[in-house]
Design a protein around this motif. Structure first.
Motif, short mmCIF file in Angstrom:
data_model
loop_
_atom_site.label_atom_id
_atom_site.label_comp_id
_atom_site.label_asym_id
_atom_site.label_seq_id
_atom_site.Cartn_x
_atom_site.Cartn_y
_atom_site.Cartn_z
N TYR A 21 -7.29 2.67 -8.19
CA TYR A 21 -6.46 2.42 -7.73
C TYR A 21 -7.08 1.67 -6.86
O TYR A 21 -7.95 1.16 -6.48
CB TYR A 21 -7.43 4.35 -6.28
N GLY A 65 -4.38 5.57 -2.89
CA GLY A 65 -3.09 5.02 -4.23
C GLY A 65 -3.27 4.66 -4.82
O GLY A 65 -4.03 4.01 -5.63
N ALA A 85 0.77 7.59 -6.10
CA ALA A 85 -0.40 8.92 -6.42
C ALA A 85 0.60 10.25 -5.78
O ALA A 85 -0.17 10.65 -6.68
CB ALA A 85 -1.79 8.29 -4.93
N ASP A 86 1.31 10.29 -5.53
CA ASP A 86 2.19 11.25 -4.85
C ASP A 86 2.55 11.13 -6.54
O ASP A 86 3.22 12.82 -6.64
CB ASP A 86 3.25 10.88 -3.93
N PRO A 103 5.84 5.27 7.48
CA PRO A 103 4.74 5.06 6.30
C PRO A 103 3.63 5.81 7.85
O PRO A 103 3.60 5.51 8.77
CB PRO A 103 4.11 3.78 6.25
N LYS A 110 -7.46 2.83 -0.03
CA LYS A 110 -6.99 4.53 0.70
C LYS A 110 -6.10 5.15 -0.28
O LYS A 110 -5.79 6.00 0.04
CB LYS A 110 -5.57 3.57 1.29
N GLU A 157 0.84 -1.18 0.12
CA GLU A 157 -0.10 -0.05 -0.54
C GLU A 157 1.48 0.94 -0.11
O GLU A 157 0.14 2.15 -1.10
CB GLU A 157 -1.26 0.24 1.47
N GLU A 158 1.87 1.24 0.75
CA GLU A 158 2.63 2.75 0.46
C GLU A 158 3.38 2.58 -0.60
O GLU A 158 3.46 3.50 -1.14
CB GLU A 158 3.81 2.42 1.79
N LEU A 172 1.04 5.03 -2.40
CA LEU A 172 0.72 5.58 -2.04
C LEU A 172 1.46 6.71 -2.99
O LEU A 172 1.27 7.41 -3.46
CB LEU A 172 0.44 6.08 -0.61
#
Length: 356
Positions: A152, A157, A128-129, A187, A155, A121-122, A125
């Motif tokens: 997506y 991401g 997404a950044d 995280p 969360k 998940e990190e 994410l």
């Protein structure tokens, strides 16, 4: 080199005359091609004109030196000559760079594909950044940004996202983003405050023009299905999502971003054409059968072009050994310092090869 520059100048002048020819004006395709060719050499001609003016000014100063014996005047002329000689040298170096072979794709629009790599998940994410970073960069440069496909996590991401950036020179700036991007940070879900390392992969493709890639409709398998999103968002009761398989190559593209099946099909075809163009180009260059695969890598933590270290506010581009302590600004789209350095390094490498 000077003979080559003279030839470019003569060609520029010849095109200028042709563009006023009624026969050329009436032929839209030829007029467009000539206008494009002229625009492509206009900056070189302008720099060459500056260089010839500097040469002429140097010749005039030397003639003045021969005609005067006044010591004060001679000192002024020598100062002027020194400045002109420096200007002439800088213009010559600039022209050397401008004459380097240009990537034919540099002026094209670009398609950017972002996928979560190692890190769960990190990693998503962080993907997404990266998407936000490229959107902000596009905003700063006046590029039109368009999402072609989004997938997506719950969360927010990014599992996979495909983004189009349209604007002059988009590919020339964004092509350096291809590869594995590594992030080091704590995280939000980490209760012990430990730093985790994750990765996301980015592939950058020049957007193909219709004339460059011809696709036989019989080579396509087109499937439709119901689109859906994380947490049940944007669920569509109709089968508007599109999956296109190019049978000869096995390339698969899907798009569910729009509620219209027709719009999803158009977007998916844009991505497919760009992927095919990259594939054909790599084969023509006798590179790996799938340059895109090598461009992206496996997404493993050990493979990276750049590291984003949040605890230290540090960004490091490993290809040129550049480290900056301005991560917050960079992730907000202020990427030019790194991209300019990458362009400069590429030109230096080209110049070195040309001089060998």
């Amino acid at each position: 080199m000077l003979e080559k520059l003279k030839g470019i100048k003569q060609r520029y002048e010849a095109i200028t005359q042709l563009l006023s020819d009624p026969n050329v004006i009436s032929d839209q395709n030829r007029y467009r091609d000539l206008s494009k060719e002229q625009a492509g050499i206009a900056d070189i001609v302008a720099a060459y004109d500056e260089y010839t003016r500097a040469e002429q000014d140097i010749a005039s100063c030397r003639a003045m030196l021969e005609d005067t014996e006044d010591q004060a005047m001679r000192e002024l002329i020598h100062e002027e000559l020194a400045g002109l000689a420096n200007e002439e040298h800088e213009l010559m170096e600039k022209l050397k760079v401008m004459l380097l072979p240009k990537d034919p794709n540099d002026d094209k629009d670009v398609i950017i594909e972002i996928r979560a790599g190692t890190g769960g998940e990190e990693a998503a994410l962080f993907g997404a950044d990266l998407l936000r970073m490229y959107m902000r960069y596009a905003e700063r440069h006046g590029y039109k940004a368009e999402l072609l496909n989004e997938n997506y996590t719950e969360k927010g991401g990014v599992k996979e996202v495909v983004l189009s950036l349209q604007g002059k020179g988009a590919y020339s700036r964004m092509k350096f983003e291809s590869g594995v991007h590594r992030v080091q940070r704590v995280p939000e879900t980490e209760s012990q405050g430990r730093i985790h390392t994750s990765a996301a992969t980015v592939a950058v493709l020049p957007e193909a023009e219709d004339v460059e890639v011809e696709i036989n409709p019989n080579d396509l398998q087109i499937d439709t299905y119901r689109s859906g999103g994380a947490g049940g968002q944007h669920v569509n009761k109709t089968e508007s999502a599109i999956r296109i398989t190019h049978i000869p190559t096995g390339l698969v593209v899907q798009c569910q971003d729009e509620r219209s099946q027709h719009k999803n099909r158009d977007k998916a075809m844009r991505v497919l054409k760009s992927r095919l163009l990259e594939l054909y180009r790599s084969r023509a260059a006798e590179a790996e059968a799938d340059e895109r695969k090598s461009q992206v890598g496996t997404g493993d933590r050990s493979e990276r072009i750049r590291t984003y270290n949040f605890p230290q506010g540090r960004i490091t581009d490993h290809r040129i050994g550049l480290t900056l302590y301005k991560l917050e600004a960079f992730i907000d789209g202020d990427m030019d310092e790194v991209i300019d350095a990458l362009i400069l390094a590429e030109r230096a490498k080209q110049l070195s090869s040309a001089e060998d």
